[in-house]
Design an enzyme around this catalytic site. Structure first.
Site, PDB file in Angstrom:
ATOM      1  N   THR A   1       0.826  -1.209   0.000  1.00 56.77           N
ATOM      2  CA  THR A   1       0.000   0.000   0.000  1.00 56.77           C
ATOM      3  C   THR A   1       0.862   1.262   0.000  1.00 56.77           C
ATOM      4  O   THR A   1       1.735   1.417   0.837  1.00 56.77           O
ATOM      5  CB  THR A   1      -0.933   0.026   1.234  1.00 56.77           C
ATOM      6  OG1 THR A   1      -1.693  -1.176   1.253  1.00 56.77           O
ATOM      7  CG2 THR A   1      -1.865   1.215   1.185  1.00 56.77           C
TER       8      THR A   1
ATOM      9  N   HIS B   1       2.602  -5.589  -4.267  1.00 54.34           N
ATOM     10  CA  HIS B   1       1.302  -6.259  -4.158  1.00 54.34           C
ATOM     11  C   HIS B   1       0.311  -5.536  -5.068  1.00 54.34           C
ATOM     12  O   HIS B   1      -0.016  -4.370  -4.851  1.00 54.34           O
ATOM     13  CB  HIS B   1       0.793  -6.212  -2.719  1.00 54.34           C
ATOM     14  CG  HIS B   1       1.638  -6.991  -1.763  1.00 54.34           C
ATOM     15  ND1 HIS B   1       1.620  -6.762  -0.412  1.00 54.34           N
ATOM     16  CD2 HIS B   1       2.530  -8.000  -1.956  1.00 54.34           C
ATOM     17  CE1 HIS B   1       2.453  -7.597   0.195  1.00 54.34           C
ATOM     18  NE2 HIS B   1       3.023  -8.360  -0.736  1.00 54.34           N
TER      19      HIS B   1
ATOM     20  N   MET C   1       0.979  -2.572   4.335  1.00 53.08           N
ATOM     21  CA  MET C   1       0.356  -3.211   5.483  1.00 53.08           C
ATOM     22  C   MET C   1       0.936  -4.605   5.686  1.00 53.08           C
ATOM     23  O   MET C   1       1.407  -5.245   4.756  1.00 53.08           O
ATOM     24  CB  MET C   1      -1.149  -3.341   5.247  1.00 53.08           C
ATOM     25  CG  MET C   1      -1.934  -2.061   5.518  1.00 53.08           C
ATOM     26  SD  MET C   1      -1.835  -1.549   7.248  1.00 53.08           S
ATOM     27  CE  MET C   1      -2.524  -2.976   8.051  1.00 53.08           C
TER      28      MET C   1
ATOM     29  N   ASP D   1       4.773  -8.917   5.182  1.00 52.90           N
ATOM     30  CA  ASP D   1       5.394  -9.656   4.081  1.00 52.90           C
ATOM     31  C   ASP D   1       6.798  -9.115   3.806  1.00 52.90           C
ATOM     32  O   ASP D   1       6.989  -7.912   3.630  1.00 52.90           O
ATOM     33  CB  ASP D   1       4.521  -9.529   2.816  1.00 52.90           C
ATOM     34  CG  ASP D   1       5.002 -10.436   1.696  1.00 52.90           C
ATOM     35  OD1 ASP D   1       5.693 -11.427   1.990  1.00 52.90           O
ATOM     36  OD2 ASP D   1       4.684 -10.148   0.528  1.00 52.90           O
TER      37      ASP D   1
END
Length: 376
Positions: free
Chosen positions: A198, A224, A315, A318
């Protein structure tokens, strides 16, 4: 109503509950979409749709009137499009997170990246075009991102990024283009892996353009992102990168001065017996591609001393475990500092687990990458 509570106190409690809810402004030119979004958002007791706007101009007025906590913004609208409206809104209200509701088309993807670079918090892809009758498919994602935007947005950094969104000047762009023809080494010295989620598209534009054209390393970026968006995003990064950059394909070969974006929906791995990249549907992780999976694959293939791991805004955690392994194996690890991270989740996890050797703001990460690559 609970027995024993006076009507006046019950009204007071109701008002307090409403005050604590996250106020959302829905902006879309389709009455059907506005209705669908309202009904969907209102299914969550923590959210309240404070109002709706039918186009960009209406949104500007509704923001002044309603003072929402979060805005969901369509892009293609008459009178004034969402991108223009968002810029007016964020200029006066940089603390309000804007979530772009975008189509899955190539044009929609390109405009979405522009919105993210200009200060949007995040985006959600409509499952079927401009007016999505099956919006419920992404309903949970919309609700979760509204909550994340309200709770985790680094508002100070949003303000700074919006005010400096034109910092990639024409002079720097000319410098990048002038250096893009430099002779590149076909050998592979080191591998840099950047993990981001994000807030990533805007954050990466503060790093990628500032790398050297003669970087003595291959670059892999794991962002992502849905599969339908990574191809367009790779092209956007390629225009800003001082060396060749593309969406990774199975069989691509890592080399100094070459960059690759992990495609959405797959894990990006490196063959143990060579430099070739491969795509895999396993292991299945919450995010495909996974930063952890790619970083650990590169670490196994090349050893810690030849790997530079970088974690930026996002967020969750990972990449944090892989950063610990890279550092323990003698590699260099860099995490984005809280002062610039729009969402201080992934870098925080790496720092707290001892996986971040260097912690710096986003605008210093490129210099740290170059310094780490040049270490003997």
């Amino acid at each position: 109503m609970l027995s024993g509570i006076s009507p006046m106190f019950a009204v007071f409690l109701q008002v307090m509950v409403m005050k604590n809810k996250i106020k959302v402004l829905v902006v879309d030119d389709s009455a059907l979409m506005r209705k669908a979004l309202r009904e969907m958002i209102m299914t969550d007791e923590e959210l309240d749709v404070a109002g709706a706007a039918r186009d960009g101009k209406d949104a500007i007025e509704k923001v002044k009137e309603l003072k929402p906590d979060v805005i969901t913004m369509d892009i293609n609208m008459p009178e004034m499009d969402g991108l223009t409206s968002m810029q007016y809104i964020l200029n006066d209200n940089p603390e309000i997170p804007v979530i772009i509701i975008s189509s899955l088309t190539q044009d929609g993807a390109l405009t979405t990246f522009e919105a993210l670079a200009l200060g949007a918090f995040d985006f959600v892809a409509k499952p079927s075009g401009t007016v999505s009758s099956n919006l419920h498919i992404v309903g949970r994602e919309i609700i979760e991102k509204i909550k994340l935007a309200h709770k985790h947005a680094n508002r100070k950094n949003l303000r700074n990024r919006i005010r400096t969104r034109n910092s990639f000047s024409g002079t720097r762009e000319a410098e990048v283009r002038a250096n893009s023809g430099a002779v590149r080494n076909p050998e592979l010295s080191k591998v840099v892996v950047i993990g981001v989620s994000t807030g990533g598209p805007g954050a990466l534009m503060e790093v990628i353009p500032m790398l050297r054209a003669d970087l003595k390393a291959a670059l892999i970026v794991v962002q992502h992102m849905p599969p339908s968006f990574t191809s367009s995003f790779a092209k956007r990064l390629g225009k800003a990168c001082p060396f060749p950059f593309k969406e990774a394909e199975a069989g691509d070969v890592l080399a100094d001065g070459r960059g690759f974006l992990a495609p959405g929906g797959y894990q990006l791995l490196v063959h143990r017996d060579g430099r070739m990249l491969r795509l895999s549907a396993s292991p299945v992780t919450p995010f495909m591609p996974s930063v952890n999976v790619t970083m650990e694959s590169v670490l196994k293939a090349y050893g810690g001393k030849n790997v530079v791991g970088v974690l930026m805004t996002g967020m969750g955690d990972d990449g944090a475990d892989a950063m610990v392994k890279i550092r323990a194996a003698g590699g260099v690890t860099i995490a984005e500092d809280e002062s610039t991270a729009i969402v201080f989740g992934m870098p925080r996890a790496a720092i707290e687990r001892g996986g971040a050797e260097i912690v710096v703001p986003s605008y210093r990460i490129a210099d740290e990458i170059v310094r780490a690559v040049n270490l003997k």
